[in-house]
Design an enzyme around this catalytic site. Structure first.
Site, PDB file in Angstrom:
ATOM      1  N   ASP A 314       0.845  -1.191   0.000  1.00  0.00           N
ATOM      2  CA  ASP A 314       0.000   0.000   0.000  1.00  0.00           C
ATOM      3  C   ASP A 314       0.876   1.235   0.000  1.00  0.00           C
ATOM      4  O   ASP A 314       1.519   1.555   0.999  1.00  0.00           O
ATOM      5  CB  ASP A 314      -0.934   0.033   1.218  1.00  0.00           C
ATOM      6  CG  ASP A 314      -1.978   1.141   1.066  1.00  0.00           C
ATOM      7  OD1 ASP A 314      -1.952   1.849   0.040  1.00  0.00           O
ATOM      8  OD2 ASP A 314      -2.821   1.294   1.967  1.00  0.00           O
TER       9      ASP A 314
HETATM   10  C1  BGC Z   1      -4.495   3.922   0.525  1.00  0.00           C
HETATM   11  C2  BGC Z   1      -5.057   2.839  -0.357  1.00  0.00           C
HETATM   12  C3  BGC Z   1      -5.123   3.321  -1.778  1.00  0.00           C
HETATM   13  C4  BGC Z   1      -3.728   3.737  -2.211  1.00  0.00           C
HETATM   14  C5  BGC Z   1      -3.635   4.177  -3.659  1.00  0.00           C
HETATM   15  C6  BGC Z   1      -3.194   4.491  -0.023  1.00  0.00           C
HETATM   16  O1  BGC Z   1      -2.784   5.602   0.686  1.00  0.00           O
HETATM   17  O2  BGC Z   1      -4.289   3.408   1.819  1.00  0.00           O
HETATM   18  O3  BGC Z   1      -6.325   2.453   0.113  1.00  0.00           O
HETATM   19  O4  BGC Z   1      -5.639   2.323  -2.605  1.00  0.00           O
HETATM   20  O5  BGC Z   1      -3.312   4.812  -1.383  1.00  0.00           O
HETATM   21  O6  BGC Z   1      -4.297   5.355  -3.881  1.00  0.00           O
END
Ligand code: BGC
Length: 770
Positions: A314
């Site tokens: 993530d």
């Molecule tokens: C979030 C995710 C998201 C990713 C891409 C992260 O900061 O926790 O849920 O999919 O960013 O945007």
């Protein structure tokens, strides 16, 4: 007229696969060897250099060719704001990396042109012509904005979520060329201070599992290779929602049993529905960051749960192993994350930077690298990209336009079904469309900035419709409507309260549109005090003091602790962020064209200090005495233990009477089932939908069981005056639980069941398992 019908038993998606034993005594790299056995993939893998392999494990934000235009308006955070010359340089550098095979995945394109440019370069100019896979956050719609996920969960209708996910997949594949969505978010969330409550399906394991499954089916349509399907990347693995104090990115100290019993079942449901990608979470569990945890990402995920797809980090979570104090530097972090089982690094770049050298220096067994690449090639193949890398890239809007009208209707239906009516004293609602002077007061009456919620990165086809426009559209005479903002969301307006009070005094009824800005929930938006902001509370108090009846419509991304005049309003509707059809859907309910049918997917507490609050709690050895604050019992000195409104609560425009709960047998044995039934009677004059919930308690077990847990529910249509028997089949397997060794146990003894309109209502019935 009596209508008896048998409800099909819902498979409670708990425990089964995840409780299966896992291999022990093998080295971790041996243990990781997957089921992916594919000649095509192996042949390709054999041709790859170490750099190309590491490149396949790297995801990068895709830059748009439009960024070289002097007046370029960026809409996403991956596109830096540079001069045209700097922008051109960045684009050239990214093109070069693609050509080298140094990128395997790209994220969050601004437009289809960036996808076309990058994909053409990948499949025409790289040595091995491996297509890129494009991901983005398609969370609750794309061109059509559907209600935020927590709102949709309030429908208690998983198939609705399947349909809106399907619509979103069709729109984005017709428009933007995206292959994978970072959704569904299936984190169980029991602490409403956590801002990301808005992205999930609430506090309940069964509800969360059914919505997880439905959303995966919607995105993938059981055929991830189809040009109008999106791969579902289920997130965040795991227990991100258990953040201590509800503070985003904080860890948790969950026992492994609770992890398995509460937080993993929705993932299991999503994987069974066909999801082959999951996102490793930011948080630590029991001291170990998810993204670097071999126990979580390999032993639990792959060996116990049988997952054979790919794990995506993530947003730099692999690099953040250093911030956690788990890895000593980026190089170490790359090695630790990869060997733990995190296959793809999102945007940090540490995989391509360090993995080849780590292999050359002998610090990393190349089999880890090969394994991850194999998984990555596997998901690309499953997405159909080797057959046609441009299958989701459609430059014309011809296929998009015709579907939008239909989706707008779906947006209205889903918004209507998301609204929860908490109270309705003296049947104040529904309002009539004529002959009533209405004051619409509050910062969300005319607001158009907070209709869509925290996740709407793309530009919708039409602007979402505000509450006021919805109301104006149905009133016979719009001069019956007075509109006063009264306050901003967090600050007072000079003279605002006075104007609101005057409007209330000259009206028959007040619609008070108050709540949270969209930015007050979502990522990195935790709150300690989950109340209506002070300026709006003051407005509510002043308006209520006029004596004019008040209908509160909340705009919210979490459960709120409602106070004073807001709590005591004559009627309360939970209105969330409903997206495209906000105004029309709320208006349908306000004026009675549609009866409310939503149910709370999480408890509304009395006070913020009760958090984490959820209904499926363990019994204490010193339960609180019924109406007293008896010393040495489990109670707070200042407030009762109950919520203001429990999980499952929601009213409609008719009163529904529940008879006592009845079991068709007093005793069952293992392998048998029993029928639990009751009668529902519509005592009102309207056709409504009632959601009857079946709760279970194991009266004595070797691991203390929740006071109640929902094991089934059904949404029943009841005509005016109609009496219906509803019946649930409870199989003995539904009585099992996980013991401390993570083994599923079925223990003889007494059980209590309730068929109820909420987690705290209903008449109990007993039976025994012999
Ligand atoms: C979030 C995710 C998201 C990713 C891409 C992260 O900061 O926790 O849920 O999919 O960013 O945007």
């Amino acid at each position: 007229m009596r209508d008896i019908f048998q409800l099909s038993r819902r498979r409670f998606l708990q425990n089964s696969a995840i409780a299966a034993a896992f291999a022990s005594g093998v080295s971790r790299v041996e243990a990781q060897q997957d089921i992916i056995n594919d000649n095509f993939i192996d042949t390709l893998l054999a041709k790859m250099t170490l750099e190309e392999k590491a490149g396949q494990l790297h995801m990068e934000g895709v830059l748009t060719p439009r960024m070289v235009q002097p007046n370029f308006q960026k809409i996403n955070p991956f596109t830096p704001n540079f001069t045209p010359a700097q922008a051109q340089k960045l684009l050239d550098e990214q093109q070069h990396r693609i050509r080298q095979g140094a990128i395997g995945f790209m994220t969050s394109p601004e437009d289809v042109d960036s996808v076309i440019l990058a994909q053409k370069t990948a499949v025409e100019e790289t040595r091995l012509k491996i297509p890129l896979l494009f991901g983005a956050d398609i969370i609750h719609g794309h061109k059509t904005v559907f209600p935020v996920p927590i709102a949709e969960a309030a429908s208690f209708e998983p198939d609705l979520a399947r349909r809106t996910a399907r619509a979103a997949a069709k729109e984005v594949t017709a428009d933007q060329g995206i292959d994978m969505t970072y959704a569904p978010m299936v984190d169980i969330a029991r602490d409403q201070r956590w801002g990301r409550v808005v992205e999930g399906s609430g506090e309940d394991v069964l509800l969360g599992s059914l919505f997880a499954e439905a959303r995966v089916r919607g995105f993938q349509n059981d055929d991830p290779a189809a040009p109008d399907s999106l791969l579902a990347c289920v997130k965040h693995f795991a227990a991100y929602g258990a953040a201590e104090s509800g503070l985003d990115y904080a860890g948790n100290g969950l026992s492994e049993r609770v992890l398995h019993e509460v937080y993993l079942p929705p993932f299991d449901a999503a994987f069974r529905a066909g999801a082959i990608v999951t996102m490793a979470a930011f948080n630590t569990n029991d001291g170990v960051p998810s993204t670097g945890d071999p126990h979580l990402l390999t032993e639990i995920l792959r060996q116990r749960m049988g997952f054979n797809g790919a794990v995506l980090s993530d947003f730099q979570s692999e690099k953040e192993l250093v911030n956690h104090g788990y890895a000593k530097d980026d190089r170490d972090a790359a090695r630790m994350a990869l060997t733990a089982g995190c296959d793809i690094g999102m945007v940090s770049g540490i995989y391509p930077q360090y993995l080849p050298d780590l292999v050359r220096s002998g610090e990393l067994d190349v089999r880890y690298l090969d394994q991850a690449v194999r998984r990555v090639l596997y998901i690309k193949k499953q997405a159909g990209l080797f057959d046609d890398p441009f299958r989701r890239i459609n430059k014309t809007t011809s296929t998009l336009a015709p579907m939008l009208k239909q989706h707008r209707q779906l947006a209205r239906e889903s918004a209507q079904k998301s609204v929860v009516m908490l109270k309705n004293e003296q049947s104040l609602l529904p309002l009539s469309k004529a002959g009533q002077r209405i004051a619409l007061i509050g910062p969300f009456g005319e607001d158009t900035d907070n209709l869509d919620g925290a996740w709407s990165p793309f530009v919708p086809a039409i602007p979402s419709v505000s509450l006021v426009d919805g109301i104006k559209n149905v009133l016979s005479n719009t001069s019956d409507l007075t509109i006063v903002k009264g306050s901003e969301i967090t600050t007072a307006i000079d003279g605002g309260i006075h104007a609101a009070v005057v409007a209330a005094q000259h009206s028959d009824v007040v619609i008070l549109a108050i709540g949270e800005a969209a930015t007050m929930s979502g990522e990195s938006s935790s709150r300690t005090n989950i109340v209506i902001p002070e300026a709006q509370q003051a407005l509510a108090e002043a308006v209520a003091a006029t004596g004019t009846p008040v209908i509160v419509i909340l705009r919210n991304g979490r459960a709120l602790a409602l106070k004073g005049a807001v709590r005591d309003a004559n009627a309360i509707l939970v209105g969330w962020y409903l997206g495209t059809a906000t105004g029309p859907a709320l208006t349908d309910i306000l004026f009675g064209d549609v009866a409310p049918s939503g149910r709370l997917p999480m408890s509304f507490p009395l006070e913020s200090g009760q958090q984490p609050y959820y209904y499926a709690r363990e019994l204490s050895g010193r339960p609180p005495a019924a109406d007293s604050k008896q010393h040495f019992t489990s109670h707070f000195l200042d407030i009762p233990n109950q919520p203001l409104y429990p999980f499952g609560h929601g009213l409609s425009y008719s009163e529904i009477e529940y008879s006592t709960t009845h079991c068709n047998k007093n005793t069952i044995t293992k392998g048998e089932s029993l029928l639990v039934s009751c009668y529902l009677q519509n005592r009102g004059g309207r056709t409504v939908f009632e959601t009857a919930q079946l709760y279970l308690h194991d009266n004595a077990a070797s691991v203390v069981q929740p006071v109640r847990k929902m094991i089934d529910f059904t949404r029943v249509k009841l005509l005016p005056g109609e009496k219906k028997k509803i019946q649930f089949t409870v199989d003995s397997s539904a009585l099992s639980f996980l013991d401390r060794n993570l083994t599923t146990r079925l223990e003889a003894g007494a059980f209590t069941v309730w068929i109820a309109p909420s987690a705290t209502a209903g008449e109990p019935a007993q039976f025994e398992l012999k």
